[in-house]
Design a protein around this motif. Structure first.
Motif, PDB file in Angstrom:
ATOM      1  N   PHE A 103     -13.487 -19.418   3.274  1.00  0.00           N
ATOM      2  CA  PHE A 103     -13.702 -18.746   3.910  1.00  0.00           C
ATOM      3  C   PHE A 103     -15.662 -17.924   3.603  1.00  0.00           C
ATOM      4  O   PHE A 103     -15.725 -17.996   4.478  1.00  0.00           O
ATOM      5  CB  PHE A 103     -13.402 -16.967   3.070  1.00  0.00           C
ATOM      6  N   LEU A 104     -15.851 -18.571   2.197  1.00  0.00           N
ATOM      7  CA  LEU A 104     -17.367 -18.103   1.494  1.00  0.00           C
ATOM      8  C   LEU A 104     -18.075 -19.397   2.690  1.00  0.00           C
ATOM      9  O   LEU A 104     -19.328 -19.200   3.161  1.00  0.00           O
ATOM     10  CB  LEU A 104     -17.468 -18.530   0.101  1.00  0.00           C
ATOM     11  N   TRP A 105     -17.591 -20.778   2.094  1.00  0.00           N
ATOM     12  CA  TRP A 105     -18.195 -21.785   3.503  1.00  0.00           C
ATOM     13  C   TRP A 105     -18.230 -21.637   4.667  1.00  0.00           C
ATOM     14  O   TRP A 105     -19.140 -21.210   5.350  1.00  0.00           O
ATOM     15  CB  TRP A 105     -17.389 -23.086   3.106  1.00  0.00           C
ATOM     16  N   MET A 106     -17.496 -20.359   5.150  1.00  0.00           N
ATOM     17  CA  MET A 106     -17.393 -20.550   6.609  1.00  0.00           C
ATOM     18  C   MET A 106     -18.817 -19.254   7.053  1.00  0.00           C
ATOM     19  O   MET A 106     -19.616 -19.182   7.597  1.00  0.00           O
ATOM     20  CB  MET A 106     -16.453 -20.215   7.332  1.00  0.00           C
ATOM     21  N   ALA A 107     -18.693 -18.622   6.705  1.00  0.00           N
ATOM     22  CA  ALA A 107     -19.936 -17.403   6.208  1.00  0.00           C
ATOM     23  C   ALA A 107     -20.789 -18.153   5.770  1.00  0.00           C
ATOM     24  O   ALA A 107     -22.127 -17.838   6.972  1.00  0.00           O
ATOM     25  CB  ALA A 107     -19.361 -16.407   4.899  1.00  0.00           C
ATOM     26  N   ARG A 108     -21.261 -18.528   5.282  1.00  0.00           N
ATOM     27  CA  ARG A 108     -22.855 -19.532   4.877  1.00  0.00           C
ATOM     28  C   ARG A 108     -23.237 -20.275   5.793  1.00  0.00           C
ATOM     29  O   ARG A 108     -24.362 -20.350   6.703  1.00  0.00           O
ATOM     30  CB  ARG A 108     -22.742 -20.113   3.685  1.00  0.00           C
ATOM     31  N   ASP A 109     -22.208 -21.308   6.071  1.00  0.00           N
ATOM     32  CA  ASP A 109     -22.420 -22.345   7.276  1.00  0.00           C
ATOM     33  C   ASP A 109     -22.540 -21.282   8.426  1.00  0.00           C
ATOM     34  O   ASP A 109     -23.592 -21.834   9.313  1.00  0.00           O
ATOM     35  CB  ASP A 109     -21.390 -22.332   7.660  1.00  0.00           C
ATOM     36  N   CYS A 110     -22.138 -20.076   8.594  1.00  0.00           N
ATOM     37  CA  CYS A 110     -23.032 -19.432   9.970  1.00  0.00           C
ATOM     38  C   CYS A 110     -23.618 -18.436   9.694  1.00  0.00           C
ATOM     39  O   CYS A 110     -24.337 -17.545  10.595  1.00  0.00           O
ATOM     40  CB  CYS A 110     -21.556 -18.313  10.586  1.00  0.00           C
ATOM     41  N   ALA A 111     -24.137 -18.533   8.800  1.00  0.00           N
ATOM     42  CA  ALA A 111     -25.852 -17.299   8.445  1.00  0.00           C
ATOM     43  C   ALA A 111     -24.932 -16.075   8.504  1.00  0.00           C
ATOM     44  O   ALA A 111     -25.850 -15.064   8.835  1.00  0.00           O
ATOM     45  CB  ALA A 111     -26.469 -18.012   8.671  1.00  0.00           C
ATOM     46  N   HIS A 112     -23.794 -15.084   7.958  1.00  0.00           N
ATOM     47  CA  HIS A 112     -23.974 -14.307   8.542  1.00  0.00           C
ATOM     48  C   HIS A 112     -25.312 -13.426   7.742  1.00  0.00           C
ATOM     49  O   HIS A 112     -24.197 -13.578   6.485  1.00  0.00           O
ATOM     50  CB  HIS A 112     -22.564 -13.684   8.092  1.00  0.00           C
ATOM     51  N   PRO A 113     -25.743 -12.175   7.626  1.00  0.00           N
ATOM     52  CA  PRO A 113     -26.144 -10.878   7.172  1.00  0.00           C
ATOM     53  C   PRO A 113     -25.131 -10.556   5.563  1.00  0.00           C
ATOM     54  O   PRO A 113     -25.661 -10.082   5.118  1.00  0.00           O
ATOM     55  CB  PRO A 113     -26.816 -10.247   8.646  1.00  0.00           C
ATOM     56  N   TRP A 114     -23.990 -10.394   6.491  1.00  0.00           N
ATOM     57  CA  TRP A 114     -23.579  -9.595   5.154  1.00  0.00           C
ATOM     58  C   TRP A 114     -23.373 -10.478   4.080  1.00  0.00           C
ATOM     59  O   TRP A 114     -22.363  -9.787   3.122  1.00  0.00           O
ATOM     60  CB  TRP A 114     -22.065  -8.836   5.759  1.00  0.00           C
ATOM     61  N   LEU A 115     -23.335 -12.011   4.194  1.00  0.00           N
ATOM     62  CA  LEU A 115     -22.878 -12.623   3.519  1.00  0.00           C
ATOM     63  C   LEU A 115     -23.287 -12.027   1.789  1.00  0.00           C
ATOM     64  O   LEU A 115     -23.647 -11.885   0.846  1.00  0.00           O
ATOM     65  CB  LEU A 115     -22.807 -13.928   3.568  1.00  0.00           C
ATOM     66  N   LYS A 116     -24.704 -11.359   2.084  1.00  0.00           N
ATOM     67  CA  LYS A 116     -25.751 -11.773   1.030  1.00  0.00           C
ATOM     68  C   LYS A 116     -25.354  -9.959   0.129  1.00  0.00           C
ATOM     69  O   LYS A 116     -26.026  -9.792  -1.089  1.00  0.00           O
ATOM     70  CB  LYS A 116     -27.042 -10.838   1.088  1.00  0.00           C
ATOM     71  N   HIS A 117     -24.748  -9.283   0.511  1.00  0.00           N
ATOM     72  CA  HIS A 117     -23.783  -7.708  -0.032  1.00  0.00           C
ATOM     73  C   HIS A 117     -22.630  -8.053  -0.471  1.00  0.00           C
ATOM     74  O   HIS A 117     -22.206  -7.504  -1.183  1.00  0.00           O
ATOM     75  CB  HIS A 117     -23.643  -6.551   0.929  1.00  0.00           C
ATOM     76  N   VAL A 118     -21.898  -9.481  -0.813  1.00  0.00           N
ATOM     77  CA  VAL A 118     -21.180 -10.557  -1.108  1.00  0.00           C
ATOM     78  C   VAL A 118     -20.934 -10.904  -2.779  1.00  0.00           C
ATOM     79  O   VAL A 118     -22.047 -11.832  -2.642  1.00  0.00           O
ATOM     80  CB  VAL A 118     -20.354 -11.265  -0.405  1.00  0.00           C
TER      81      VAL A 118
END
Length: 249
Positions: free
Chosen positions: A197-212
Motif C-alpha cells: 500500500f505504501l509503495w503504491m501511494a509513493r509510486d503514484c505520488a499521491h499528495p495525501w501520503l505526506k500526511h501519513v
C-alpha cells in the motif's frame, strides 16, 4: 407483508416470521402465486427482479451478516474502479470480517456475475471500522469505503497481472482521506499489504501520503516477494516492477 417488503430483495424465513408468516403459510403463498422461490428457504415476490445487490442487502439486513462489497468491486461501485467491468460475467468480491457462511440459496444461484466470497481478518477491531453504503433500486448495500477497499484490493493481489491492475486502479485514488489511511495502516494485520500500500501511494505520488506517518506502522522485518522477476525496493523490502530504464538494459 407485501406492503412491508423491499422490492428487488430476497425474503428469508426470519423476515417472514417477523411479518407473521410461517413456513407453511409461505408455501401457501407460493401456491397462490404471491411469492416464488429463490432457493431453499428463500423467496421473492412473484415477478420481482432480484439482482446480486438485492441479495446482498438481504444478507446484511435480514440475516445480520458482516458480509460487504469489498476491494475492486467496492471501488467500482463508488466510481473509482475505472478499469473494472461490473457487467455480465463480472467478478464481485464479498468479504466477511470473520468466519461466516453464506446461505445455500445465495451461493447456489446465478446472479449474472461471478461471486467471490472471502472470510478475511485483515484488520484488528474490524467491527469498529465503518462501512459506507451505495443506494441501488430504492435500497442500500453496505460496501467498503475507498480507503478500506484499497487495502482489500491489495490483499487480493496474487500475481504480476493482478499487481499491475491494482497499481493502475490505485493511480485514481488521489482523494483518499489520510486520517483513515493512517488508522487502517495501524490496524492492518498483513505486513505484505501495508508495505505494498505504501509503495503504491509513493509510486503514484499521491499528495495525501505526506500526511501519513509510516513510523507509527509496524512494517515487520525481512524481505517479501510480491512481483516475480521484479527488483527489490530497498526502503520497503518488497519486490516491485523494474523501472523502465532498468528493464530496457
Amino acid at each position: 407483508m407485501l406492503q412491508n417488503l423491499v422490492p428487488g430483495t430476497v425474503l428469508t424465513p426470519t423476515w417472514l416470521a417477523g411479518q407473521g408468516v410461517s413456513r407453511d403459510l409461505a408455501l401457501r403463498y407460493v401456491t397462490s402465486g404471491w411469492l416464488e422461490r429463490v432457493g431453499r428457504g428463500a423467496y421473492q415476490r412473484r415477478g420481482d427482479s432480484v439482482d446480486w445487490q438485492g441479495a446482498v442487502h438481504t444478507l446484511q439486513t435480514q440475516l445480520g451478516l458482516t458480509v460487504h462489497v469489498a476491494g475492486l468491486s467496492a471501488l467500482q461501485l463508488k466510481g473509482l474502479g475505472h478499469y473494472l467491468s461490473m457487467g455480465k460475467e463480472a467478478s464481485v468480491l464479498l468479504v466477511s470480517d470473520g468466519a461466516e457462511r453464506l446461505p445455500a440459496w445465495f451461493s447456489g444461484k446465478e446472479w449474472g456475475a461471478e461471486i467471490v466470497h472471502r472470510c478475511v481478518q485483515l484488520f484488528d477491531f474490524s467491527e469498529n471500522l465503518p462501512l459506507t453504503v451505495v443506494e441501488h433500486k430504492g435500497f442500500s448495500v453496505r460496501v467498503s469505503p475507498p480507503e478500506r477497499a484499497a487495502f482489500e484490493m491489495i490483499y487480493c493481489v496474487d500475481g504480476n497481472s493482478a499487481f499491475d491492475h491494482a497499481r493502475t486502479v490505485f493511480d485514481g485514488l488521489g482523494a483518499l482521506r489520510p486520517q483513515e489511511v493512517q488508522k487502517l495502516l495501524e490496524a492492518c494485520r498483513s505486513v505484505r499489504v501495508k508495505r505494498l500500500f505504501l509503495w503504491m501511494a509513493r509510486d503514484c505520488a499521491h499528495p495525501w501520503l505526506k500526511h501519513v506517518d509510516p513510523d507509527r506502522v509496524d512494517l515487520g522485518s525481512g524481505k517479501r516477494v510480491v512481483y516475480d522477476g521484479g527488483e527489490l525496493d530497498r526502503e520497503l523490502l518488497i519486490t516491485v516492477p523494474r523501472r523502465k530504464e532498468d528493464a530496457d538494459v
